[in-house]
Design a protein around this motif. Sequence first.
Motif, PDB file in Angstrom:
ATOM      1  N   ILE A  91       0.885  -1.161   0.000  1.00 26.84           N
ATOM      2  CA  ILE A  91       0.000   0.000   0.000  1.00 26.84           C
ATOM      3  C   ILE A  91       0.924   1.212   0.000  1.00 26.84           C
ATOM      4  CG2 ILE A  91      -0.361  -0.069   2.518  1.00 26.84           C
ATOM      5  CD1 ILE A  91      -3.195   1.178   1.883  1.00 26.84           C
ATOM      6  N   LEU A  92       0.827   2.026  -1.054  1.00 27.55           N
ATOM      7  CA  LEU A  92       1.766   3.105  -1.312  1.00 27.55           C
ATOM      8  C   LEU A  92       1.030   4.419  -1.480  1.00 27.55           C
ATOM      9  CD1 LEU A  92       3.837   1.160  -4.003  1.00 27.55           C
ATOM     10  CD2 LEU A  92       4.558   1.594  -1.645  1.00 27.55           C
ATOM     11  N   VAL A  99      -6.791   3.028  14.745  1.00 28.11           N
ATOM     12  CA  VAL A  99      -5.493   2.500  14.307  1.00 28.11           C
ATOM     13  C   VAL A  99      -4.708   1.933  15.483  1.00 28.11           C
ATOM     14  CG1 VAL A  99      -3.265   3.129  13.282  1.00 28.11           C
ATOM     15  CG2 VAL A  99      -5.391   3.990  12.283  1.00 28.11           C
ATOM     16  N   ARG A 100      -4.621   2.688  16.571  1.00 31.37           N
ATOM     17  CA  ARG A 100      -3.868   2.249  17.742  1.00 31.37           C
ATOM     18  C   ARG A 100      -4.159   3.217  18.887  1.00 31.37           C
ATOM     19  NH1 ARG A 100       0.508   5.776  18.140  1.00 31.37           N
ATOM     20  NH2 ARG A 100       0.946   6.910  16.211  1.00 31.37           N
ATOM     21  N   ASP A 101      -3.667   2.871  20.063  1.00 35.51           N
ATOM     22  CA  ASP A 101      -3.723   3.787  21.196  1.00 35.51           C
ATOM     23  C   ASP A 101      -2.516   4.707  21.134  1.00 35.51           C
ATOM     24  OD1 ASP A 101      -6.089   2.854  22.445  1.00 35.51           O
ATOM     25  OD2 ASP A 101      -4.977   1.100  23.155  1.00 35.51           O
ATOM     26  N   GLY A 102      -2.757   6.011  21.099  1.00 33.84           N
ATOM     27  CA  GLY A 102      -1.673   6.972  21.049  1.00 33.84           C
ATOM     28  C   GLY A 102      -1.205   7.382  22.430  1.00 33.84           C
ATOM     29  N   GLU A 103      -0.260   8.318  22.457  1.00 30.13           N
ATOM     30  CA  GLU A 103       0.294   8.789  23.719  1.00 30.13           C
ATOM     31  C   GLU A 103      -0.756   9.532  24.539  1.00 30.13           C
ATOM     32  OE1 GLU A 103       3.472   9.081  26.428  1.00 30.13           O
ATOM     33  OE2 GLU A 103       3.252   7.917  24.588  1.00 30.13           O
ATOM     34  N   LYS A 104      -1.617  10.308  23.863  1.00 31.49           N
ATOM     35  CA  LYS A 104      -2.590  11.142  24.572  1.00 31.49           C
ATOM     36  C   LYS A 104      -4.031  10.682  24.405  1.00 31.49           C
ATOM     37  CE  LYS A 104       0.346  15.249  24.072  1.00 31.49           C
ATOM     38  NZ  LYS A 104       0.445  16.636  23.551  1.00 31.49           N
ATOM     39  N   SER A 105      -4.291   9.871  23.380  1.00 29.34           N
ATOM     40  CA  SER A 105      -5.661   9.436  23.093  1.00 29.34           C
ATOM     41  C   SER A 105      -5.615   8.378  22.005  1.00 29.34           C
ATOM     42  CB  SER A 105      -6.512  10.628  22.640  1.00 29.34           C
ATOM     43  OG  SER A 105      -6.008  11.146  21.410  1.00 29.34           O
ATOM     44  N   PRO A 106      -6.732   7.695  21.752  1.00 30.72           N
ATOM     45  CA  PRO A 106      -6.769   6.762  20.627  1.00 30.72           C
ATOM     46  C   PRO A 106      -6.523   7.489  19.303  1.00 30.72           C
ATOM     47  CG  PRO A 106      -8.632   6.415  22.109  1.00 30.72           C
ATOM     48  CD  PRO A 106      -7.981   7.684  22.539  1.00 30.72           C
ATOM     49  N   VAL A 107      -5.829   6.818  18.375  1.00 29.60           N
ATOM     50  CA  VAL A 107      -5.541   7.385  17.058  1.00 29.60           C
ATOM     51  C   VAL A 107      -6.596   6.865  16.082  1.00 29.60           C
ATOM     52  CG1 VAL A 107      -3.858   7.578  15.187  1.00 29.60           C
ATOM     53  CG2 VAL A 107      -3.085   7.513  17.578  1.00 29.60           C
ATOM     54  N   VAL A 108      -7.422   7.788  15.580  1.00 27.40           N
ATOM     55  CA  VAL A 108      -8.571   7.426  14.758  1.00 27.40           C
ATOM     56  C   VAL A 108      -8.495   8.121  13.399  1.00 27.40           C
ATOM     57  CG1 VAL A 108     -11.096   7.616  14.560  1.00 27.40           C
ATOM     58  CG2 VAL A 108     -10.040   7.030  16.764  1.00 27.40           C
ATOM     59  N   TYR A 109      -8.861   7.393  12.340  1.00 29.33           N
ATOM     60  CA  TYR A 109      -8.975   7.958  10.999  1.00 29.33           C
ATOM     61  C   TYR A 109     -10.310   7.528  10.412  1.00 29.33           C
ATOM     62  CZ  TYR A 109      -3.982   9.011  11.188  1.00 29.33           C
ATOM     63  OH  TYR A 109      -2.748   9.505  11.536  1.00 29.33           O
ATOM     64  N   GLU A 169      -9.891  -1.776   7.255  1.00 30.59           N
ATOM     65  CA  GLU A 169      -9.171  -1.519   8.507  1.00 30.59           C
ATOM     66  C   GLU A 169      -7.731  -2.032   8.409  1.00 30.59           C
ATOM     67  OE1 GLU A 169     -13.490  -1.448   9.356  1.00 30.59           O
ATOM     68  OE2 GLU A 169     -12.165  -2.789   8.234  1.00 30.59           O
ATOM     69  N   ASP A 170      -7.541  -3.220   7.828  1.00 24.47           N
ATOM     70  CA  ASP A 170      -6.187  -3.752   7.643  1.00 24.47           C
ATOM     71  C   ASP A 170      -5.332  -2.786   6.830  1.00 24.47           C
ATOM     72  OD1 ASP A 170      -6.824  -6.130   8.947  1.00 24.47           O
ATOM     73  OD2 ASP A 170      -7.319  -7.188   7.084  1.00 24.47           O
ATOM     74  N   MET A 171      -5.920  -2.251   5.783  1.00 22.23           N
ATOM     75  CA  MET A 171      -5.161  -1.408   4.862  1.00 22.23           C
ATOM     76  C   MET A 171      -4.805  -0.067   5.488  1.00 22.23           C
ATOM     77  SD  MET A 171      -7.421  -2.476   1.560  1.00 22.23           S
ATOM     78  CE  MET A 171      -6.528  -1.630   0.294  1.00 22.23           C
ATOM     79  N   VAL A 172      -5.723   0.511   6.244  1.00 16.69           N
ATOM     80  CA  VAL A 172      -5.441   1.791   6.897  1.00 16.69           C
ATOM     81  C   VAL A 172      -4.370   1.609   7.966  1.00 16.69           C
ATOM     82  CG1 VAL A 172      -6.395   3.653   8.314  1.00 16.69           C
ATOM     83  CG2 VAL A 172      -7.715   2.734   6.397  1.00 16.69           C
ATOM     84  N   ARG A 173      -4.466   0.548   8.760  1.00 21.20           N
ATOM     85  CA  ARG A 173      -3.459   0.315   9.800  1.00 21.20           C
ATOM     86  C   ARG A 173      -2.090   0.057   9.181  1.00 21.20           C
ATOM     87  NH1 ARG A 173      -7.946  -3.189  12.477  1.00 21.20           N
ATOM     88  NH2 ARG A 173      -8.998  -1.601  13.762  1.00 21.20           N
ATOM     89  N   ALA A 174      -2.067  -0.674   8.062  1.00 22.27           N
ATOM     90  CA  ALA A 174      -0.790  -0.898   7.374  1.00 22.27           C
ATOM     91  C   ALA A 174      -0.218   0.421   6.874  1.00 22.27           C
ATOM     92  CB  ALA A 174      -0.991  -1.867   6.203  1.00 22.27           C
ATOM     93  N   ASN A 175      -1.049   1.230   6.240  1.00 19.54           N
ATOM     94  CA  ASN A 175      -0.557   2.500   5.704  1.00 19.54           C
ATOM     95  C   ASN A 175      -0.029   3.409   6.805  1.00 19.54           C
ATOM     96  OD1 ASN A 175      -1.785   5.580   5.235  1.00 19.54           O
ATOM     97  ND2 ASN A 175      -0.448   4.808   3.617  1.00 19.54           N
TER      98      ASN A 175
END
Length: 463
Positions: A239-240, A285-295, A343-349
């Motif tokens: 994914i580029l 995508v993941r849990d960030g330092e200050k909050s969940p990371v959402v796209y 979801e797989d593709m966004v997390r990979a990117n």
Amino acid sequence: MARRIKGRLARTRELLAECEVVAEELSQCMRQLKEFMEPFSGYFGRREMRDHGEDFVRGLLSDLDRKSVEPIAERSGKDRRGLQRFIGQGGWDHRPVTEELCRQVGLEIGRPDGFLVLDPTSFVKKGDDSVGVTRQWCGRLGNLANSQKGVFLGYVSDRGRTLVDTRLYLPEQWVLDRARADGCNVPKGIRHQTACELGMEMVRERGRLLPHGWVLGDDEFGRNADFRVDLHQDKERYILDVPARTRICDAGQVREGSRVGDLDWTKAWEWKDSLREDEWTRVLVRDGEKSPVVYHAARRRVRAFWRHRVAPMDEWMVVVRTDAATPEYSYHLSNAGEDATLEDMVRANRARYWIEDCFERAKGQVGLADYETRSWDGWHHHVTLSMLALWFLVREQRRLQNKTPAITLQQSKHAISEILRDPMVDPDELARRITQRLRRNEQSRLAHWSRLRLLPPSRVRGQ
């Protein structure tokens, strides 16, 4: 309510306990460094050269403001000219060293769903004498500048991330000017290769040592249709990033023998603008330092241009939107199969951005950009040893996290630098100071998450 408050207090105590640094673990750092260098030192040659290699890596791990030959020689009390010869000429080949590096990374943090990440980075230079220097785009400055460009391969998994290989981009004018190339000891067989060709070379050479499920890269790689076709033919899933103006058509239109003029083409940004709000999917995508990371993201099965023809394979066009009042958009092409979820593709990117963190670590912690050599060998020697120093930090952070899950790479580096500067430093006092810093950082993280009425997750080992 009382039970909930009691649970939150208990969890807070657990997270703060994860900040406690064990002095005995810090005391092992220098022994670990000695053992770490053994598999690599054999490639440097005779005993004197092996000593130079160890001295230079220790210098890169030190607290020196600038980590080039002269200050490292002065700090180590060694002859400057010997260290200069080791870096600038040396007579040792960096390629077996990077192969051993890749082998170790694959064994220790490799995962079948890991990521190979390609990214160029620029090194601003004065004058015209450094190998490969020319006026070219410099991403760090955001404009044209006199610089060198290295194309790097990074490895990312849920166990850690680091830089594993590199190629120096040699502009065509350097290849054509043999006298200039000879002045920097560029090997006779070196030809001009694009960033995509250099990247493909690394994927093919190192991919066998690094378990991975995806190849990632920015739009310098994604907009090159030949590069995507080559990856697809090599059965590499990618994914580029691609530009917003990328022209696509619906894959369902394409039939055998379809020509470009037979199809309805649109630009990626035009398709994005046509999307309804209910066509976007929220992705955690993941849990960030200050909050969940959402796209938010959407995708469409498409065909793209390739050499003025229709590309030979279907791809997903994926558009990703930041979760903000004024969102930013990015565009990506992927050859993932129908079984890959959005979801797989966004997390990979999003994993691609960890290589920027690797560059920050390498330049800020282990002197990746501090070299003062002008030769072909000198550039590769300095950069290779910087990658070794970075990998040692990653390994040490992982080791220290066995007892101190909250320890960061920066604080691991701080401990090593302190011990290198003063081998007699009191490990108990050093552990106490680092524990205080980690606890302050954790209390700040707790405060950010509490605004969401949540507790932060435990630290992930290697992150």
